[in-house]
Design a protein around this motif. Structure first.
Motif, PDB file in Angstrom:
ATOM      1  N   PHE A  57       0.789  -1.232   0.000  1.00 28.77           N
ATOM      2  CA  PHE A  57       0.000   0.000   0.000  1.00 28.77           C
ATOM      3  C   PHE A  57       0.824   1.288   0.000  1.00 28.77           C
ATOM      4  N   LEU A  58       0.377   2.212  -0.863  1.00 31.47           N
ATOM      5  CA  LEU A  58       0.743   3.625  -0.793  1.00 31.47           C
ATOM      6  C   LEU A  58      -0.530   4.364  -0.401  1.00 31.47           C
ATOM      7  N   ILE A  59      -0.479   5.189   0.643  1.00 34.26           N
ATOM      8  CA  ILE A  59      -1.704   5.827   1.123  1.00 34.26           C
ATOM      9  C   ILE A  59      -1.575   7.341   1.144  1.00 34.26           C
ATOM     10  N   ASN A  60      -2.685   7.989   0.835  1.00 33.12           N
ATOM     11  CA  ASN A  60      -2.763   9.446   0.823  1.00 33.12           C
ATOM     12  C   ASN A  60      -3.012   9.942   2.249  1.00 33.12           C
ATOM     13  N   ARG A  61      -2.234  10.920   2.675  1.00 29.70           N
ATOM     14  CA  ARG A  61      -2.393  11.496   4.015  1.00 29.70           C
ATOM     15  C   ARG A  61      -3.843  11.912   4.271  1.00 29.70           C
ATOM     16  N   ASN A  62      -4.486  12.507   3.267  1.00 30.42           N
ATOM     17  CA  ASN A  62      -5.841  13.035   3.435  1.00 30.42           C
ATOM     18  C   ASN A  62      -6.922  11.951   3.474  1.00 30.42           C
ATOM     19  N   ALA A  63      -6.513  10.700   3.211  1.00 25.68           N
ATOM     20  CA  ALA A  63      -7.479   9.604   3.246  1.00 25.68           C
ATOM     21  C   ALA A  63      -7.476   8.882   4.589  1.00 25.68           C
ATOM     22  N   ILE A  64      -6.579   9.251   5.478  1.00 24.70           N
ATOM     23  CA  ILE A  64      -6.446   8.533   6.742  1.00 24.70           C
ATOM     24  C   ILE A  64      -7.527   8.978   7.721  1.00 24.70           C
ATOM     25  N   GLY A  65      -8.338   8.016   8.147  1.00 22.84           N
ATOM     26  CA  GLY A  65      -9.386   8.318   9.115  1.00 22.84           C
ATOM     27  C   GLY A  65      -8.895   8.206  10.541  1.00 22.84           C
ATOM     28  N   ASN A  66      -8.198   7.113  10.846  1.00 25.97           N
ATOM     29  CA  ASN A  66      -7.631   6.935  12.185  1.00 25.97           C
ATOM     30  C   ASN A  66      -6.552   5.874  12.147  1.00 25.97           C
ATOM     31  N   VAL A  67      -5.791   5.807  13.235  1.00 27.74           N
ATOM     32  CA  VAL A  67      -4.708   4.836  13.374  1.00 27.74           C
ATOM     33  C   VAL A  67      -4.871   4.157  14.729  1.00 27.74           C
ATOM     34  N   GLU A  68      -4.763   2.843  14.748  1.00 29.12           N
ATOM     35  CA  GLU A  68      -4.903   2.097  15.994  1.00 29.12           C
ATOM     36  C   GLU A  68      -3.650   1.260  16.252  1.00 29.12           C
ATOM     37  N   LYS A  69      -3.347   1.093  17.546  1.00 31.09           N
ATOM     38  CA  LYS A  69      -2.277   0.171  17.904  1.00 31.09           C
ATOM     39  C   LYS A  69      -2.726  -1.246  17.574  1.00 31.09           C
ATOM     40  N   PHE A  70      -1.800  -2.022  17.037  1.00 30.10           N
ATOM     41  CA  PHE A  70      -2.123  -3.391  16.626  1.00 30.10           C
ATOM     42  C   PHE A  70      -1.156  -4.342  17.318  1.00 30.10           C
ATOM     43  N   PHE A  71      -1.396  -5.605  17.191  1.00 24.83           N
ATOM     44  CA  PHE A  71      -0.598  -6.638  17.844  1.00 24.83           C
ATOM     45  C   PHE A  71       0.897  -6.460  17.553  1.00 24.83           C
ATOM     46  N   THR A  72       1.738  -6.701  18.563  1.00 23.35           N
ATOM     47  CA  THR A  72       3.208  -6.590  18.487  1.00 23.35           C
ATOM     48  C   THR A  72       3.666  -5.212  18.011  1.00 23.35           C
ATOM     49  N   ARG A  73       2.989  -4.183  18.500  1.00 21.82           N
ATOM     50  CA  ARG A  73       3.391  -2.786  18.271  1.00 21.82           C
ATOM     51  C   ARG A  73       3.316  -2.355  16.808  1.00 21.82           C
ATOM     52  N   LYS A  74       2.541  -3.076  16.006  1.00 19.90           N
ATOM     53  CA  LYS A  74       2.241  -2.590  14.668  1.00 19.90           C
ATOM     54  C   LYS A  74       1.142  -1.536  14.769  1.00 19.90           C
ATOM     55  N   LEU A  75       0.884  -0.864  13.653  1.00 14.89           N
ATOM     56  CA  LEU A  75      -0.212   0.096  13.587  1.00 14.89           C
ATOM     57  C   LEU A  75      -1.182  -0.340  12.496  1.00 14.89           C
ATOM     58  N   ALA A  76      -2.458  -0.215  12.774  1.00 17.44           N
ATOM     59  CA  ALA A  76      -3.503  -0.486  11.779  1.00 17.44           C
ATOM     60  C   ALA A  76      -4.060   0.855  11.328  1.00 17.44           C
ATOM     61  N   VAL A  77      -4.012   1.105  10.022  1.00 14.74           N
ATOM     62  CA  VAL A  77      -4.447   2.384   9.461  1.00 14.74           C
ATOM     63  C   VAL A  77      -5.807   2.195   8.788  1.00 14.74           C
ATOM     64  N   LYS A  78      -6.764   3.000   9.224  1.00 15.60           N
ATOM     65  CA  LYS A  78      -8.110   2.949   8.636  1.00 15.60           C
ATOM     66  C   LYS A  78      -8.302   4.176   7.749  1.00 15.60           C
ATOM     67  N   LEU A  79      -8.623   3.941   6.486  1.00 17.58           N
ATOM     68  CA  LEU A  79      -8.868   5.045   5.570  1.00 17.58           C
ATOM     69  C   LEU A  79     -10.347   5.427   5.576  1.00 17.58           C
ATOM     70  N   THR A  80     -10.639   6.573   5.000  1.00 17.44           N
ATOM     71  CA  THR A  80     -12.028   7.037   4.918  1.00 17.44           C
ATOM     72  C   THR A  80     -12.766   6.379   3.759  1.00 17.44           C
ATOM     73  N   VAL A  81     -12.047   5.571   2.973  1.00 13.95           N
ATOM     74  CA  VAL A  81     -12.666   4.804   1.892  1.00 13.95           C
ATOM     75  C   VAL A  81     -12.364   3.327   2.129  1.00 13.95           C
ATOM     76  N   GLU A  82     -13.140   2.458   1.515  1.00 15.62           N
ATOM     77  CA  GLU A  82     -12.926   1.020   1.669  1.00 15.62           C
ATOM     78  C   GLU A  82     -11.640   0.603   0.947  1.00 15.62           C
ATOM     79  N   THR A  83     -10.916  -0.335   1.551  1.00 14.07           N
ATOM     80  CA  THR A  83      -9.704  -0.873   0.933  1.00 14.07           C
ATOM     81  C   THR A  83      -9.836  -2.384   0.803  1.00 14.07           C
TER      82      THR A  83
END
Length: 253
Positions: free
Chosen positions: A206-232
């Motif tokens: 994935f390449l993601i647009n800054r303006n498409a990022i809705g939120n970021v959550e902590k994920f297992f083993t200190r990864k981050l899960a990125v949720k966009l404002t559009v479906e992926t």
């Protein structure tokens, strides 16, 4: 500019002072504090500085205890050997999170962000930073990508692209208008075409647009899960090693 240092290792404190004054000779170091308790006492009896450089793990606790107890009105630049506190840091007045060893390049970048935020960049302090900025502006990033769709060639504005992802062997492009296009370029080629201020390579897919990022959550083993404002097509994960870089990018560092 009056700067306060909170650092419990004497050697690290000396090295940090040297780096700060080398990067910005106008800085005045008004104190070097070693503990949570000492910092609380100092802040209770002195005017707040213009800027704080702060370690996180101190001899008597975490420096977050200071910022939870005292209303800090100045920016904070964290300097630490640990990346696991990054999310916590930005619950404070943090503007930068520097991983040790600290060097002039890292401190220079932090001061650039500070001065940009304050709108008070002085010419004599910013020649190097201006050169870097001008150099980045000279890069010719794409503003439009041409895609083939039903035997037609369609121009797609880069600002309208929410994400680009690797879908098996094809490159799928998703727009903010939920349009889907496929391209023959590789992800590496597209990464070079797109402005890194706007797009981040979250992972191999994935390449993601800054303006498409809705939120970021902590994920297992200190990864981050990125949720966009559009479906992926699938969940977007950022590895623990890339997470600090991503969060720095996301906040505009």
């Amino acid at each position: 500019m009056n700067v306060l240092i909170i650092e419990d290792e004497a050697r690290s404190a000396r090295e940090l002072q040297a780096v700060i004054t080398a990067v910005n000779p106008a800085v005045k170091i008004i104190g070097v504090l070693e503990s949570v308790e000492q910092s609380l006492n100092w802040l209770a009896s002195n005017p707040q500085p213009d800027l704080i450089f702060s370690d996180i793990q101190l001899a008597d606790g975490l420096s977050f205890e200071i910022y939870e107890s005292v209303r800090i009105t100045c920016p904070i630049i964290f300097c630490t050997a640990f990346d696991e506190y990054l999310m916590n840091a930005f619950d404070t007045n943090a503007i930068s999170y520097l991983l040790k060893p600290i060097n002039e390049a890292k401190v220079q970048k932090a001061f650039l962000k500070l001065n940009t935020l304050l709108g008070t960049v002085k010419k004599e302090e910013s020649d190097f930073r201006i050169e870097r900025l001008l150099a980045s502006l000279k890069k010719n990033y794409k503003t439009t990508l041409l895609v083939s769709h039903r035997e037609k060639i369609i121009p797609v504005q880069v600002k309208d692209i929410a994400y680009v992802c690797l879908d098996t062997t094809l490159i799928r492009m998703g727009t903010f208008q939920n349009q889907q296009y496929f391209m023959t370029s590789s992800m590496d080629e597209l990464e070079k075409m797109l402005d890194p201020e706007l797009f981040f390579r979250a992972n191999r897919q994935f390449l993601i647009n800054r303006n498409a990022i809705g939120n970021v959550e902590k994920f297992f083993t200190r990864k981050l899960a990125v949720k966009l404002t559009v479906e992926t097509p699938e969940r977007i994960l950022v590895s623990k090693t890339k997470a600090p870089e991503f969060l720095h990018w996301l906040e505009g560092l």
